[in-house]
Scaffold this motif. Structure first.
Motif, mmCIF file in Angstrom:
data_model
loop_
_atom_site.group_PDB
_atom_site.id
_atom_site.type_symbol
_atom_site.label_atom_id
_atom_site.label_comp_id
_atom_site.label_asym_id
_atom_site.label_seq_id
_atom_site.Cartn_x
_atom_site.Cartn_y
_atom_site.Cartn_z
ATOM 1 N N GLY A 1 -7.504 -4.815 -0.132
ATOM 2 C CA GLY A 1 -6.842 -3.871 -1.029
ATOM 3 C C GLY A 1 -5.935 -2.934 -0.286
ATOM 4 O O GLY A 1 -5.192 -3.340 0.618
ATOM 5 N N ALA A 2 -6.014 -1.657 -0.627
ATOM 6 C CA ALA A 2 -5.117 -0.658 -0.064
ATOM 7 C C ALA A 2 -5.643 -0.147 1.272
ATOM 8 O O ALA A 2 -6.848 -0.074 1.501
ATOM 9 C CB ALA A 2 -4.962 0.512 -1.037
ATOM 10 N N ALA B 1 -4.816 3.009 4.445
ATOM 11 C CA ALA B 1 -4.192 4.321 4.638
ATOM 12 C C ALA B 1 -4.424 4.762 6.073
ATOM 13 O O ALA B 1 -5.556 5.001 6.480
ATOM 14 C CB ALA B 1 -4.775 5.359 3.675
ATOM 15 N N ALA C 1 -7.749 -1.938 5.290
ATOM 16 C CA ALA C 1 -7.506 -2.364 3.911
ATOM 17 C C ALA C 1 -8.382 -3.556 3.530
ATOM 18 O O ALA C 1 -7.982 -4.391 2.733
ATOM 19 C CB ALA C 1 -6.032 -2.712 3.736
ATOM 20 N N TYR D 1 -9.775 0.990 0.039
ATOM 21 C CA TYR D 1 -9.285 -0.338 -0.318
ATOM 22 C C TYR D 1 -9.398 -0.614 -1.817
ATOM 23 O O TYR D 1 -8.802 -1.562 -2.324
ATOM 24 C CB TYR D 1 -10.039 -1.415 0.469
ATOM 25 C CG TYR D 1 -11.519 -1.164 0.616
ATOM 26 C CD1 TYR D 1 -12.415 -1.526 -0.374
ATOM 27 C CD2 TYR D 1 -12.016 -0.519 1.744
ATOM 28 C CE1 TYR D 1 -13.762 -1.265 -0.250
ATOM 29 C CE2 TYR D 1 -13.361 -0.259 1.880
ATOM 30 C CZ TYR D 1 -14.234 -0.631 0.881
ATOM 31 O OH TYR D 1 -15.577 -0.356 1.002
ATOM 32 N N ASP E 1 -8.466 1.673 -4.100
ATOM 33 C CA ASP E 1 -7.599 2.637 -4.770
ATOM 34 C C ASP E 1 -6.160 2.162 -4.941
ATOM 35 O O ASP E 1 -5.328 2.904 -5.458
ATOM 36 C CB ASP E 1 -7.598 3.965 -4.003
ATOM 37 C CG ASP E 1 -8.955 4.647 -4.037
ATOM 38 O OD1 ASP E 1 -9.698 4.415 -5.013
ATOM 39 O OD2 ASP E 1 -9.280 5.388 -3.097
ATOM 40 N N GLY E 2 -5.843 0.960 -4.475
ATOM 41 C CA GLY E 2 -4.481 0.469 -4.594
ATOM 42 C C GLY E 2 -4.190 -0.122 -5.963
ATOM 43 O O GLY E 2 -5.025 -0.130 -6.866
ATOM 44 N N ALA E 3 -2.964 -0.641 -6.117
ATOM 45 C CA ALA E 3 -2.558 -1.228 -7.393
ATOM 46 C C ALA E 3 -3.289 -2.532 -7.671
ATOM 47 O O ALA E 3 -3.432 -2.938 -8.827
ATOM 48 C CB ALA E 3 -1.048 -1.459 -7.395
ATOM 49 N N ARG E 4 -3.751 -3.210 -6.608
ATOM 50 C CA ARG E 4 -4.407 -4.504 -6.797
ATOM 51 C C ARG E 4 -5.490 -4.685 -5.745
ATOM 52 O O ARG E 4 -5.276 -4.444 -4.557
ATOM 53 C CB ARG E 4 -3.376 -5.631 -6.682
ATOM 54 C CG ARG E 4 -3.924 -7.032 -6.955
ATOM 55 C CD ARG E 4 -2.779 -8.011 -7.104
ATOM 56 N NE ARG E 4 -3.245 -9.379 -7.374
ATOM 57 C CZ ARG E 4 -3.223 -10.363 -6.477
ATOM 58 N NH1 ARG E 4 -2.753 -10.126 -5.254
ATOM 59 N NH2 ARG E 4 -3.656 -11.563 -6.788
ATOM 60 N N THR E 5 -6.670 -5.091 -6.193
ATOM 61 C CA THR E 5 -7.783 -5.403 -5.298
ATOM 62 C C THR E 5 -8.060 -6.891 -5.408
ATOM 63 O O THR E 5 -8.238 -7.423 -6.506
ATOM 64 C CB THR E 5 -9.042 -4.611 -5.675
ATOM 65 O OG1 THR E 5 -8.755 -3.200 -5.604
ATOM 66 C CG2 THR E 5 -10.172 -4.929 -4.715
ATOM 67 N N THR F 1 -1.341 10.126 5.392
ATOM 68 C CA THR F 1 -2.747 10.104 4.990
ATOM 69 C C THR F 1 -3.333 11.506 4.937
ATOM 70 O O THR F 1 -4.178 11.791 4.095
ATOM 71 C CB THR F 1 -3.572 9.237 5.949
ATOM 72 O OG1 THR F 1 -3.427 9.732 7.280
ATOM 73 C CG2 THR F 1 -3.121 7.791 5.909
ATOM 74 N N THR G 1 -2.290 13.072 1.695
ATOM 75 C CA THR G 1 -3.054 12.475 0.596
ATOM 76 C C THR G 1 -4.444 13.090 0.492
ATOM 77 O O THR G 1 -4.911 13.429 -0.601
ATOM 78 C CB THR G 1 -3.174 10.954 0.791
ATOM 79 O OG1 THR G 1 -1.867 10.377 0.768
ATOM 80 C CG2 THR G 1 -4.024 10.324 -0.312
#
Length: 346
Positions: free
Chosen positions: A48-49, A51, A56, A76, A78-82, A302, A305
């Motif tokens: 996934g995501a 940072a 990830a 990982y 928290d992203g747009a796609r897992t 990061t 964030t």
């Protein structure tokens, strides 16, 4: 299978002489590879995501035949796609169904049949001295159908802990199973701790690390707690997939970062607002922010964030490098007047 087998044999040679007298009989060497091969289908790789220095990728365990997965909480997710990769190499998009910030676990769901899975109803209470196998995609050794790694270890102690980042937020709180094998490597969180008869002892927990002492805890969340979480019986299991539990005020520290170096540059403090919470806490210009509430901040992006996640009135712990010294500074952000959903950014 050769990678997992080599790791396993190395662990056998490394700890067999130190095994306590109470340790259970180890499965014969020729049976261990077969057991690990059989368990591979119950593990998944998660991507996934990322940072900064936060990887990830992670591991997960299948707990039903309909694609339900338990893993550790992490960036990982928290992203747009897992993405979840099964043992046969097939790739699936996962939906985050539930999180628990006390147990630091999450439930994912993929639209696929998963005939090989761990039975959470099985009695797998670990005792001190029991042999166990820790299985995970540590260091991302597997991307597709490659097997995940396996380590043979011994249960050091079933116990409990209340590890807190600050007065409200926790790194982990509850019962856990401590093990003598290393389960705190990147990507290991969410993997499986398994008994020698193939039962799930627990899910390898999210890394608990002290930035002051540079030490990590090797542990797993016991199966009974995992079962209650999946069933929605834990205290915070009612939180939705984004971790929201109501509305909160974003917190303002008064820290202004040095941005001329770009988002990938180090997170140096450029200035501290007069009369702010940061000034009261003792932050100084030129301090290099190392971590915010236990999350490492490898660069300005990061760090910004993590600072944006802070909530008004909730104490945070920020570690900075000042010269050659690491300084731990508790700070309580103040309200900005603008509401946001809990778990969201400013």
């Amino acid at each position: 299978m050769c990678c997992a087998r080599l790791v396993l044999l190395a662990c056998v040679w490394g700890i067999c002489c130190a095994a306590p007298a109470s340790a259970q009989q180890v499965t014969p060497d020729e049976e261990l590879p077969a057991l690990i091969d059989r368990l591979q289908g119950r593990l998944v790789k998660i991507f996934g995501a990322g940072a900064g220095n936060v990887q990830a990728y992670s591991s997960g365990v299948l707990v039903s035949d309909d694609g339900t997965i338990v893993t550790a909480q992490g960036v990982y997710l928290d992203g747009a796609r897992t993405v979840v990769v099964l043992a046969d190499g097939t790739v699936h998009t996962a939906t985050v169904m539930r999180r628990d910030r006390v147990l630091q676990l999450a439930v994912l769901k993929i639209e696929a049949e998963t005939p090989h899975w761990f039975d959470l109803e099985a009695d797998a209470v670990a005792r001190q001295g029991d042999w166990v196998i820790a299985m995970s995609n540590a260091f991302r050794v597997a991307d597709k159908q490659e097997p995940v790694s396996a380590w043979l270890g011994i249960v050091s102690l079933p116990t409990s802990i209340d590890a807190r980042l600050n007065s409200r937020d926790v790194a982990y709180s509850g019962a856990l199973v401590l093990v003598d094998s290393i389960t705190s490597n990147p990507g290991a969180a969410g993997g499986a701790l398994v008994s020698l008869d193939g039962k799930l002892v627990g899910v390898i927990g999210k890394i608990i690390e002290s930035s002051e002492t540079n030490t990590r805890l090797n542990y797993a969340v016991p199966t009974d707690l995992v079962r209650d979480f999946v069933a929605g019986k834990t205290e915070l299991a009612a939180e939705d997939a984004s971790g929201n539990a109501g509305t909160q005020l974003p917190g303002e520290t008064g820290i202004r970062l040095f941005e001329l170096g770009g988002k990938s540059g180090p997170a140096y403090i450029d200035s501290v607002v007069a009369g702010s919470a940061a000034e009261a806490a003792g932050f100084l210009p030129d301090d290099l922010i190392i971590s915010v509430n236990g999350e490492k901040t490898g660069n300005l992006r990061t760090c910004a964030t993590e600072l944006a996640r802070l909530v008004a009135g909730q104490e945070a712990v920020i570690v900075v490098k000042r010269g050659r010294e690491l300084v731990r500074l508790p700070v309580t952000p103040r309200a900005t007047g603008k509401r946001r959903e809990a778990g969201g950014d400013q």
